[in-house]
Structures are given as C-alpha cells and as structure tokens.
Design an enzyme around this catalytic site. Structure first.
Site, PDB file in Angstrom:
ATOM      1  N   PHE A  27       0.820  -1.221   0.000  1.00 45.77           N
ATOM      2  CA  PHE A  27       0.000   0.000   0.000  1.00 45.77           C
ATOM      3  C   PHE A  27       0.850   1.266   0.000  1.00 45.77           C
ATOM      4  O   PHE A  27       0.371   2.336  -0.357  1.00 45.77           O
ATOM      5  CB  PHE A  27      -0.966   0.004   1.197  1.00 45.77           C
ATOM      6  CG  PHE A  27      -0.431   0.636   2.439  1.00 45.77           C
ATOM      7  CD1 PHE A  27       0.320  -0.076   3.350  1.00 45.77           C
ATOM      8  CD2 PHE A  27      -0.679   1.976   2.703  1.00 45.77           C
ATOM      9  CE1 PHE A  27       0.811   0.514   4.493  1.00 45.77           C
ATOM     10  CE2 PHE A  27      -0.184   2.582   3.847  1.00 45.77           C
ATOM     11  CZ  PHE A  27       0.562   1.846   4.741  1.00 45.77           C
ATOM     12  N   LYS A  28       2.122   1.144   0.377  1.00 46.04           N
ATOM     13  CA  LYS A  28       2.971   2.347   0.431  1.00 46.04           C
ATOM     14  C   LYS A  28       3.092   3.027  -0.933  1.00 46.04           C
ATOM     15  O   LYS A  28       3.338   4.226  -1.012  1.00 46.04           O
ATOM     16  CB  LYS A  28       4.323   1.999   1.017  1.00 46.04           C
ATOM     17  CG  LYS A  28       4.192   1.662   2.502  1.00 46.04           C
ATOM     18  CD  LYS A  28       5.482   1.374   3.185  1.00 46.04           C
ATOM     19  CE  LYS A  28       5.283   1.223   4.683  1.00 46.04           C
ATOM     20  NZ  LYS A  28       4.525  -0.013   5.053  1.00 46.04           N
ATOM     21  N   ASP A  29       2.888   2.251  -2.008  1.00 44.57           N
ATOM     22  CA  ASP A  29       2.923   2.855  -3.343  1.00 44.57           C
ATOM     23  C   ASP A  29       1.856   3.938  -3.512  1.00 44.57           C
ATOM     24  O   ASP A  29       2.056   4.892  -4.266  1.00 44.57           O
ATOM     25  CB  ASP A  29       2.661   1.784  -4.417  1.00 44.57           C
ATOM     26  CG  ASP A  29       3.838   0.832  -4.617  1.00 44.57           C
ATOM     27  OD1 ASP A  29       4.993   1.273  -4.487  1.00 44.57           O
ATOM     28  OD2 ASP A  29       3.585  -0.349  -4.920  1.00 44.57           O
TER      29      ASP A  29
ATOM     30  N   LEU B  76       3.491   6.961  -1.987  1.00 46.11           N
ATOM     31  CA  LEU B  76       4.822   7.324  -2.495  1.00 46.11           C
ATOM     32  C   LEU B  76       4.819   7.645  -3.981  1.00 46.11           C
ATOM     33  O   LEU B  76       5.589   8.493  -4.441  1.00 46.11           O
ATOM     34  CB  LEU B  76       5.830   6.220  -2.168  1.00 46.11           C
ATOM     35  CG  LEU B  76       6.277   6.262  -0.699  1.00 46.11           C
ATOM     36  CD1 LEU B  76       6.965   4.964  -0.289  1.00 46.11           C
ATOM     37  CD2 LEU B  76       7.200   7.443  -0.451  1.00 46.11           C
TER      38      LEU B  76
END
Ligand SMILES: *Cc1c(COP(=O)(O)O)cnc(C)c1O
Length: 465
Positions: free
Chosen positions: A111-113, A116
């Site tokens: 989910f960090k995409d 970011l």
C-alpha cells in the site's frame, strides 16, 4: 492551508514546504492548522468520480495554493496511472459484512505505493519550483525501500541512497530495489542489521555539514503528504458502500499509525466512519495504549507481518495532539517523558477522544493463520499476513452494524512462504514483475559505519553547497 507542528515551536509552513520538510524543526510532526470539512452533499458527489478525480477533490484543501487544480490533477493521473487495476484501489466483497480494500496494485505490491507514487511527483515539482536538489537517505527492512525507489527513480533533482541489511531482506524485496537501473538510485547493502542501518541514517541526519551540503530529505511516513494521499481511499471506498447515508467501519493493519491516522483525518473531514479498528500483531504498543492508556515501548518480536514489527509508532503523536486539545506544550512534555523513560500515560482527554472512534485488537500468529485460511476456504481470496491481521481484528469485532472494510496492505505474492504455510497455495508474482529474477542487480556493500556511508554519499551524491 497552513501546517503547524505538534510540539508548537516550529514555523508554520504551507503544503510545498511541509512536503519537503518531513520532520518539524522542533522534533514534532506537521498537521493542518484546521481540518477541512465536506458537506454530506459534497461527499455524496464523490460516488460517481474516478480514483484520480476523487484524489483531486480530497487533496485540494490540503494542497491549498501550492498547486493549481490542473497541476494536482496531472500529478494524480501520473501517480495512479502506474497502478495495474483500473479502479486503483478496488473493493472486494468477502461476505455479508466484510470487504477488502485492495491497496496493493501499485508497482511494488504494497500500500505504500499509493502515497509514495504521488510523493515522487510532488517532490519533483516542488524541487523544480525552488530550483534545488534533494538527497533522500533511508533505511529499509524491505517494503519501504522498494516503494521509495519506484517513486523517485529517474526523477530530476533527486538522488536516493537506500540502505538495507545485507542478507536480511527477501530475494524479491532486494531485487525490487537492486534491479532498478536509474542513475539516481544508489542501493547499499550494509554489513549489519536493520537497526544498524537506521542508526547510521539518524547519524547522517544529525551531521549538520552533510545535511546542508546535500539537502538531505526523508520519505518515511511522518511526511504529511504521504498521509494526505492515504485519506483519499477512505472516501473512495466509503462512498461506494453507501456513505454519507450509511456509515462504514475500517480495520487497518497497523505499525507506524500512518495508514489508520489517515482514516481519522477522513472522519474529521466529515466522512461518517463508525469505527477505526487498529489491528496489531504481537508488537502491540498501540493496542495497549488504546485499551489501557499505557504507551510503553516493548522489545520488537520478529513476525510473519514484518512491516508491523514496530514498538514506537511515530504518527501516534498526531492523534495525541489532536485529541489532547492541540496543546503543543503538553505534547512536548509527554514525548520528552517517553524519550527518557520509553513509557508514558495518555491523559484522560486523550483516552476519551481516541475512544470515540478507535478500537483495537492484538492478533497472535494462530489467529492470523486462521484468518488466511478462512479467506481462502470461505471466500476464495488469498491474503497476505498483514491483511490477515486486519481481517482477524475485523471478524473479532462483533458489536458493529454495517460494512467493515479491511485494508489489504500487501499482495500475497510478497509473502509466499507464509501464505503457503497457512493455505498450501503458492501465490504467483504478477506478470509485470515477471522478469525480476532475470534482470541484473546493482548495489554496493559497505561496512555498517557512519564514516563508510558518508564517504559513499560524498563519492556518488550531488552537492548543493
Ligand atoms: C507499512 C505497512 C503497514 C503498516 O502501516 P502504518 O502506516 O505504518 O501503520 C501494514 N502493512 C504493510 C504491508 C505495510 O507495508
């Protein structure tokens, strides 16, 4: 929009400055000076919008005049164009009450995409505006490094130096970082542990000469722009399940409290959220803080959900500030006590404020495996260990009416061994990552010392002063 520090002593900044600053100069975290509010009609109008248009509406009040609406739209379209699913973050129904919100369709499968990919574009834009160069330095135990590299590879006016502990990240995780060919990406395997890598990064930031000569920047979840980007999918999911007419609950696999704090922000903006369930693994500092008021650091136990193996949750400070009458002096005292004693108590007001929206659950390894099996056997969905912790917490919460959405934070193929052990299936890496094992790797190995890494930055970095 103005941003103020949770510790009350740093200058007020706008969105551009807060995006480039990361941590506030007084050691606090930036939050908006006030929460923007949407009316029920404005929320209802989101139901017909694409993910990108939802992002433009939700982010606009946070961005203020730092970007035109057209520029914001372009950046959102570029960020979410890199996702492999047309819905960007699709909802998947599990049964009459439970849903998954799949946040793992970005380039590095976590989910960090979501945050970011947008942050990379914001950096590039704001650095061009200021005509300056940024050197990102970070340490990773796996997921953050690849997401950050994917976000900034090939971008103008940015270098990234990412430290990982040699031999202690998985082959997939390492290759996701080391097969990126862009000249501005510098991978360093350090001969030490993740803690050594983190200690070196802290020392580099404390080195005033290096910090200003290279304009060092960070990409961890204390960055406000990352949180703002995560607020979007709470709106996107809730309106698809009937908000604002119907309230929904979310269960969030939690480590640094960034993702679930974005849910709190959505609620402050007017989204009817019945409950935010903070799901932790056995590293349960947040479960203890929310259920008993005791915020005390324990020893980190490595688990199958490594991105949640955290015993200090940086973003919790933002909640304590907001539910504690936004009293910067009180937060300064509380955090100083935590820093010296590694423990502190929530105030009565903080506990009461948090109780209105949050509940929590600590999920042990057996319950995590049980949730993976239930999802597989009863719904045909393969879920990763982090998502399983969220789902176990959601299914344990029996006193809620209406839909409960569990945030699916990683693709199961990122954690194939845990999935195989629980469900006896082997999730395949998506085809778009298929040549990961054929591409050449590029990284250097260095001793785990401040001097060795500083010399490396001098040799490969871009000085601005
Ligand atoms: C980072 C991460 C989390 C924890 O998110 P926080 O914002 O730190 O609470 C959960 N699951 C996965 C897969 C992650 O990468």
């Amino acid at each position: 929009m103005d941003y103020i520090s949770t510790r009350g002593m740093a200058p007020t900044l706008n969105f551009e400055a807060v995006t480039l600053a990361g941590l506030a100069s007084d050691g606090g975290l930036y939050v908006p000076a006030r929460w923007p509010r949407f009316t029920p009609d404005e929320i209802a109008a989101l139901a017909d919008l694409s993910y990108v248009e939802t992002a433009v509406r939700v982010l606009a009040p946070f961005v203020g005049d730092a970007l035109t609406e057209a520029a914001l739209r372009t950046l959102c379209a570029q960020a979410y164009g890199s996702f492999s699913h047309a819905a960007v973050t699709p909802l998947v129904r599990l049964d009459a009450q439970h849903w998954l919100l799949e946040l793992f369709h970005g380039p590095t499968l976590a989910f960090k995409d979501v945050a970011l990919q947008l942050l990379g574009g914001l950096f590039e834009r704001f650095l061009a505006h200021r005509d300056t160069h940024l050197t990102i330095v970070g340490a990773t135990s796996g997921d953050t490094g690849s997401a950050a590299i994917a976000a900034v590879k090939g971008r103008a006016k940015i270098d990234i130096f990412m430290l990982h502990p040699e031999g202690r990240v998985s082959d997939v995780q390492r290759r996701q970082m080391t097969t990126v060919a862009a000249a501005n990406v510098h991978n360093i395997a350090i001969e030490g542990s993740f803690d050594d890598a983190q200690r070196i990064v802290k020392a580099l930031f404390a080195d005033a000469e290096l910090r200003s000569a290279y304009n060092l920047g960070a990409v961890n979840s204390i960055n406000w722009a990352r949180l703002a980007a995560q607020v979007v999918y709470y709106f996107y999911a809730a309106v698809r399940l009937g908000a604002p007419a119907r309230a929904v609950a979310f269960s969030v696999p939690t480590g640094n409290f960034g993702d679930v704090f974005a849910g709190y922000v959505a609620a402050q903006m007017g989204l009817p959220i019945r409950r935010l369930i903070v799901a932790t693994n056995v590293n349960d500092i947040l479960h203890r803080a929310l259920s008993t008021g005791d915020y005390s650091q324990g020893i980190v136990t490595p688990t199958q959900a490594p991105s949640m193996d955290i015993q200090v949750s940086s973003n919790f400070e933002r909640l304590l500030f907001d539910v504690g009458w936004r009293d910067g002096a009180a937060i300064r005292e509380q955090m100083a006590a935590f820093e010296t004693r590694t423990a502190m108590q929530l105030s009565t007001a903080q506990r009461a404020g948090a109780d209105k929206l949050f509940s929590s659950a600590r999920i042990d390894p057996e319950a995590m495996v049980e949730a993976m099996r239930w999802a597989h056997d009863h719904t045909g969905n393969i879920i990763d260990p982090h998502t399983a912790i969220g789902l176990a917490a959601a299914r344990r919460t029996s006193d809620l009416d209406g839909p409960i959405i569990t945030l699916a934070t990683a693709h199961p193929a990122k954690f194939p061994d845990a999935v195989a052990a629980a469900c006896d299936v082997h999730p395949a890496l998506p085809a778009r990552l298929g040549d990961l094992f054929a591409l050449p790797e590029r990284y250097d190995t260095r001793p785990a010392t401040h001097d060795a890494i500083k010399a490396y930055i001098h040799a490969h970095g871009t000085r601005i002063g």
